[in-house]
Design a protein around this motif. Structure first.
Motif, PDB file in Angstrom:
ATOM      1  N   ASP A   1       0.806  -1.217   0.000  1.00  0.00           N
ATOM      2  CA  ASP A   1       0.000   0.000   0.000  1.00  0.00           C
ATOM      3  C   ASP A   1       0.841   1.270   0.000  1.00  0.00           C
ATOM      4  OD1 ASP A   1      -2.588  -1.212   0.020  1.00  0.00           O
ATOM      5  OD2 ASP A   1      -2.233  -1.786   2.103  1.00  0.00           O
TER       6      ASP A   1
ATOM      7  N   MET B   1      -2.424   3.017  -2.633  1.00  0.00           N
ATOM      8  CA  MET B   1      -3.686   2.496  -2.116  1.00  0.00           C
ATOM      9  C   MET B   1      -4.864   2.861  -3.003  1.00  0.00           C
ATOM     10  SD  MET B   1      -3.156   3.221   1.957  1.00  0.00           S
ATOM     11  CE  MET B   1      -1.889   4.462   1.739  1.00  0.00           C
ATOM     12  N   SER B   2      -5.887   2.026  -2.924  1.00  0.00           N
ATOM     13  CA  SER B   2      -7.143   2.349  -3.591  1.00  0.00           C
ATOM     14  C   SER B   2      -7.854   3.454  -2.809  1.00  0.00           C
ATOM     15  CB  SER B   2      -8.037   1.109  -3.657  1.00  0.00           C
ATOM     16  OG  SER B   2      -8.301   0.627  -2.347  1.00  0.00           O
ATOM     17  N   ASN B   3      -8.819   4.075  -3.432  1.00  0.00           N
ATOM     18  CA  ASN B   3      -9.554   5.146  -2.762  1.00  0.00           C
ATOM     19  C   ASN B   3     -10.236   4.643  -1.490  1.00  0.00           C
ATOM     20  OD1 ASN B   3      -8.869   6.949  -4.780  1.00  0.00           O
ATOM     21  ND2 ASN B   3     -10.733   6.566  -5.975  1.00  0.00           N
TER      22      ASN B   3
ATOM     23  N   ASN C   1      -9.087   3.761   1.319  1.00  0.00           N
ATOM     24  CA  ASN C   1      -8.393   2.778   2.146  1.00  0.00           C
ATOM     25  C   ASN C   1      -8.055   3.418   3.497  1.00  0.00           C
ATOM     26  OD1 ASN C   1      -6.518   0.992   3.368  1.00  0.00           O
ATOM     27  ND2 ASN C   1      -5.829   0.262   1.375  1.00  0.00           N
TER      28      ASN C   1
ATOM     29  N   LYS D   1      -5.972   2.697   5.625  1.00  0.00           N
ATOM     30  CA  LYS D   1      -4.541   2.708   5.920  1.00  0.00           C
ATOM     31  C   LYS D   1      -3.882   4.019   5.500  1.00  0.00           C
ATOM     32  CE  LYS D   1      -1.768  -0.752   5.237  1.00  0.00           C
ATOM     33  NZ  LYS D   1      -1.080  -1.933   4.659  1.00  0.00           N
ATOM     34  N   ARG D   2      -4.491   4.753   4.570  1.00  0.00           N
ATOM     35  CA  ARG D   2      -3.861   5.983   4.081  1.00  0.00           C
ATOM     36  C   ARG D   2      -3.592   6.941   5.238  1.00  0.00           C
ATOM     37  NH1 ARG D   2      -6.854   6.842   0.210  1.00  0.00           N
ATOM     38  NH2 ARG D   2      -5.465   6.273  -1.516  1.00  0.00           N
TER      39      ARG D   2
END
Length: 377
Positions: free
Chosen positions: A245, A273-275, A277, A279-280
């Motif tokens: 990520d 990362m995907s939108n 997420n 974790k961002r």
């Protein structure tokens, strides 16, 4: 950041719990004896007769007093008249806390509660005992600290770090944190242990197994120190790592003729990362106080290692110049495989679950994935 993984993690945690409980119970027993004496429920002879270690006895008695007890000859000063005023103002709260800690189930939960529940558990207990972090309640924090004393952990620190087998700091994956002992058990070096949830704000968690993160001195004491963090604003090493990520990427910053020249490169941590997420926020933060990248200055410290980047680019260039296919054909002949060749040629571990074995493992894999992606197909 690299996730801490071990197949026997729960066994290691349970072994630690069983070993430290007797030490905590000894503290609880003597603290209760001291409190009984200073609230004039028992006589001082029962304090003297306690089998607790002399230094521990003196330090706990001193905690209750307006003066310090340094040696047995000072015991005559340990009288109710010299008791700290907050003791006489809060005796029931102290007895309630002792009663809670004397319950085996409660104590086990404090030692083994896992990261996602630990933060809320501590705050719930502070609310239950009406600990407001103000005035006399600050001393309640100290009262908990003499029982759930981090110094007790020292006796188990080498055993835990040895069993976990971490060689690189999980926060930065940049510095060695080897545990070294001589034959016969002489202790040489070990990692520092960071309290993910700080002792100063979370008094019920100083001995919690999952709250003690083996780490390097720089991440623990220089960068993080007592910073307030939570598991929804920062990655917890027992829960997750950067993984795929967040990827180290190199940017060409100059054009010196030697391809390995460190001045040619800048390291950036790329959001992969995907939108939406979650974790961002934990990696990059939605504010300057959030995110592991901000807290541990990941990009800054990794840009002190562009010499390693230069070496990797040079090796990748040599590998790719017409040698890739022939080398792959040699894997079978040499009784090796891709990961073994990778470790031999590029000097680090191929698989993510091995990144804790050597510093710069993630940087190595990410950079090579950028410059010779065909190797990983």
């Amino acid at each position: 950041m690299i996730k801490i993984e071990h197949l026997a993690l729960k066994d290691i945690a349970n072994t630690y719990y069983k070993a430290i409980i007797p030490k905590i119970n000894t503290r609880i027993e003597f603290v209760e004896i001291a409190l009984d004496y200073f609230t004039q429920k028992i006589n001082f002879q029962e304090v003297i007769d306690s089998p607790v270690n002399g230094n521990t006895k003196n330090s706990i008695l001193s905690f209750f007093l307006t003066l310090k007890i340094k040696r047995a000859s000072d015991h005559n000063l340990a009288i109710p008249a010299n008791v700290e005023p907050w003791i006489t103002a809060n005796p029931q709260k102290l007895y309630d806390i002792l009663a809670f800690l004397k319950d085996e189930g409660n104590l086990k939960e404090l030692i083994l509660v896992e990261p996602l529940e630990a933060y809320d558990k501590d705050l719930a207990l502070q609310a239950y005992f009406n600990i407001n972090k103000q005035d006399d309640d600050l001393t309640i924090f100290k009262f908990l600290n003499i029982i759930l004393d981090y110094d007790l952990f020292g006796a188990f620190s080498y055993d835990i770090s040895t069993k976990l087998g971490l060689n690189a700091c999980p926060y930065c994956n940049r510095v060695y944190i080897n545990t070294v002992m001589k034959e016969g058990g002489q202790q040489i070096i070990r990692p520092t242990y960071d309290h993910f949830f700080s002792q100063s704000k979370h008094p019920f968690l100083p001995l919690n197994f999952y709250n003690l993160i083996p780490s390097c001195y720089y991440c623990n004491c220089t960068l993080k120190n007592a910073t307030t963090i939570m598991h929804d604003t920062h990655l917890h090493p027992y829960l997750d790592g950067f993984g795929s990520d967040a990827l180290f990427r190199i940017v060409i910053s100059d054009l010196y003729p030697n391809i390995s020249d460190s001045r040619n490169y800048k390291v950036v941590l790329q959001d992969a990362m995907s939108n939406f997420n979650p974790k961002r926020r934990k990696i990059f933060g939605s504010a300057s106080t959030e995110g592991n990248n901000n807290l541990f200055k990941i990009e800054d410290v990794y840009n002190a290692h562009t010499d390693i980047v230069g070496e990797l680019v040079h090796k990748a260039d040599v590998y790719s110049r017409g040698q890739a296919n022939s080398l792959k054909k040699l894997f079978g002949t040499l009784s090796t495989n891709k990961s073994e060749f990778y470790q031999f040629y590029f000097g680090n571990y191929y698989h993510e679950h091995d990144y804790n074995k050597r510093p710069m493992a993630k940087l190595t894999k990410d950079v090579l994935g950028q410059v010779i992606p065909e190797f990983f197909k």
